[in-house]
Design an enzyme around this catalytic site. Sequence first.
Site, short mmCIF file in Angstrom:
data_model
loop_
_atom_site.label_atom_id
_atom_site.label_comp_id
_atom_site.label_asym_id
_atom_site.label_seq_id
_atom_site.Cartn_x
_atom_site.Cartn_y
_atom_site.Cartn_z
CG ASP A 254 -1.93 1.06 1.26
OD1 ASP A 254 -2.73 1.09 0.32
OD2 ASP A 254 -1.96 1.87 2.21
CD GLU B 51 -1.98 2.33 -3.69
OE1 GLU B 51 -3.06 2.86 -3.92
OE2 GLU B 51 -1.37 2.50 -2.61
C1 NOJ Z 1 -4.44 3.00 -0.95
C2 NOJ Z 1 -5.57 2.08 -0.69
O1 NOJ Z 1 -5.85 1.36 -1.86
C3 NOJ Z 1 -6.72 2.92 -0.23
O2 NOJ Z 1 -7.92 2.21 -0.17
C4 NOJ Z 1 -6.35 3.51 1.11
O3 NOJ Z 1 -7.37 4.42 1.52
C5 NOJ Z 1 -5.04 4.28 1.04
N1 NOJ Z 1 -4.03 3.58 0.31
C6 NOJ Z 1 -4.50 4.56 2.43
O4 NOJ Z 1 -4.04 3.38 3.01
#
Ligand code: NOJ
Length: 548
Positions: free
Chosen positions: A224, A284
Amino acid sequence: MPETTPIFPRPDATPDRTREVPWWREAVIYQVYIRSFADGDGDGVGDIAGLRSRLPYLRDLGVDAIWINPWYPSPMVDAGYDVADYRDIDPVFGTLAEAEALVEESHEHGIRVIVDLVPNHTSHQHAWFQAALAAPPGSPERARYWFRPGRGDSGDLPPNDWRSRFGGSAWTRVADNGAPGEWYLHLFAAEQPDLNWANPEIVEEFEAILRFWLDRGVDGFRIDVAHGLAKHPELPDLGPDGEDILSPGVVEHPHWDRDEVHEIYRGWRRVSDDYAGDRKFVAEAWVADAERLARYVRRDHLHTAFNFDFLVCAWDAAALRRTIDETLGAHTAVGAPATWVLSNHDVVRHVTRYGRAETGYPRKDPQRLHGSPVDLELGTRRARAAALLCLALPGGAYVYQGEELGLWEVEDIPEELLQDPSWNRSGHTRDGCRVPIPWSGEKRPFGFSAGDASADPWLPQPAAWTRLTADAQAGDPGSMLELYRAALRIRHEHLALGDGTLGWDEATPPGVLAFTREPGFGCVVNLSGQAVALPAHRELLLERLWRS
Ligand code: NOJ
C-alpha cells in the site's frame, strides 16, 4: 461492429504451454475486497469463511492468484487500511487459523495468495501510536512517527502545508500534559499516522512482519502507498505551486516517490528471496510516468507494480497505444513484466467510466465526473473489449472482483450509509465500487450473505443487479462472466499469451488497435465506432462480444 475484440490464432499457431516462466510474470490476479466478496456468517460483511466457500468459483474462473485487501485487526476507519496489529486477523473477517486454512485451501485449488501490507501508516490504535501519545516530545516512542511542534507564536499552526489525500491538512495536534502539544503527520485520515521510515526500528519491524506471513505460506504482498514511505527529512512546505499529488514534471516531491524508498524495497526483496516458492511483491505506486514506475521493479527491487497509467487512460486508440508502448518500453528496459489494471477498490468501476463522455480517470479530482451521464450499455461493451485487450497484452493482469460480472459504479448510495473516510474530509466517496457482490437469486442480498436471517449488506446493492448475479450469467455465452472464463481459458492454453512481447499491426484504420504475439496469435480492438475488416486469420477464438 464497434468495440469488439476478436482474438484469433494465426495460421501457424501451435499452442503448447510448456515453457517455464516465473508465475508472477504473467499471473492473472483477482482482487478480493474481502468485506464485499462473500459473507459466511450472515452479519452483512464479507469474511474469510465466505471467501473459502467461493474458492471453487475462482478456480473455475481461471485466475492464478488472489490479492486480499487488508484483513488485520483495525478500527476500520479506512476499511482496514488502518492496521492496529499486523500479525492477526480482525474478528469481523475471522481468525488467524482461518486465514492459514484459506492459504492452504487456495493452494489446493491452484490459486496463490497475496496479502495487503500497509507500511506507510498504522492505525491510531496501534500499540506504537498509543505509546507515542503517552510519551513526551523527543522520546523514542514519538520517533517512530512524525511528531513536530506547530508553527506560529503558540504552535497552533501545522508544521507545514502538506495535505491529506482525503482532504484537509495532513497534520493533527495532540495534547501534551493536558495542554495543546505537538502535531503528527498523516497523509491519509487522522486515524492513520505516518510511520517514520528513516527510523531503523520501523525497517526491522516490517521485515519481521513479512516473515510472519511468508512463514504462513503466502505467495506475496501488495504494498500500500509504496511511493509514500520516504519523506524529505526537513519536511519542507509544498508551497503555493506545490502538488499534493504527483504529476509529470515534478522532479522532487517532499513525500511522494522519493529515491530513498528503493533501499527499503531492496531489503524486502532480500527477505522474499530467502523463501522457497517464488514469493512476489506488487507495488501500489502512483508516480509521474512509466519510467518512474520502472524504478520500483528494477532487478533486486520489487517484482511488479500496478500500471495506473493504463487504468487512468481514456478509451481512445491513440492514447492507449501510447500508454501500452511507454509501459512496455520502460518495463522491458529493466527486465520486468508489465501489469494491466482497469479497476480497483479506489476508483470508479470501468463499466461506468467507459460509459461517460470523458472516459479517462481524473486523478487529481476523482469526484469531478460523479453523477455525470452514463451509458451503461456502451460502457459494458467497451469493458468487454478492454478485458480482452488486457488479457492479451504481455505481462500480468488484475481483475477487480465484480468486473467479471460487469458491475457498475453505484452512485446513489444514501449519504448516511457511506463509510469511506474521504467522504467526510472531501465529499468524495469510493464506496460506489465497493458494493457487495451479487451471487445468486432474485432478491437482495443476492446470495452475498449465508443463511436466511442475514443482516443487510454493509452497503446496499442495486435491485437491477438481479440480472448480473454470477448464477444468472453462468452458462450464458453472451454474458460478461462467460467472456472472462473463455478468455482466461484461452490465455492459459495459448503459448503466445502471458509473458513476452507484441508486434503492432500498423496497417489498421484509425481507431483500431491490432497486434500479434508469437506464436500465432492476434488481437484486434476496434474503438472506431465503424465496422472494420479483420486481418487474415484461420479461426476466431473469441468474438461477437455483445449479445444485443
Ligand atoms: C491506498 C488504498 O488502496 C486505499 O484504499 C487507502 O485508503 C489508502 N491507500 C490509504 O491506506
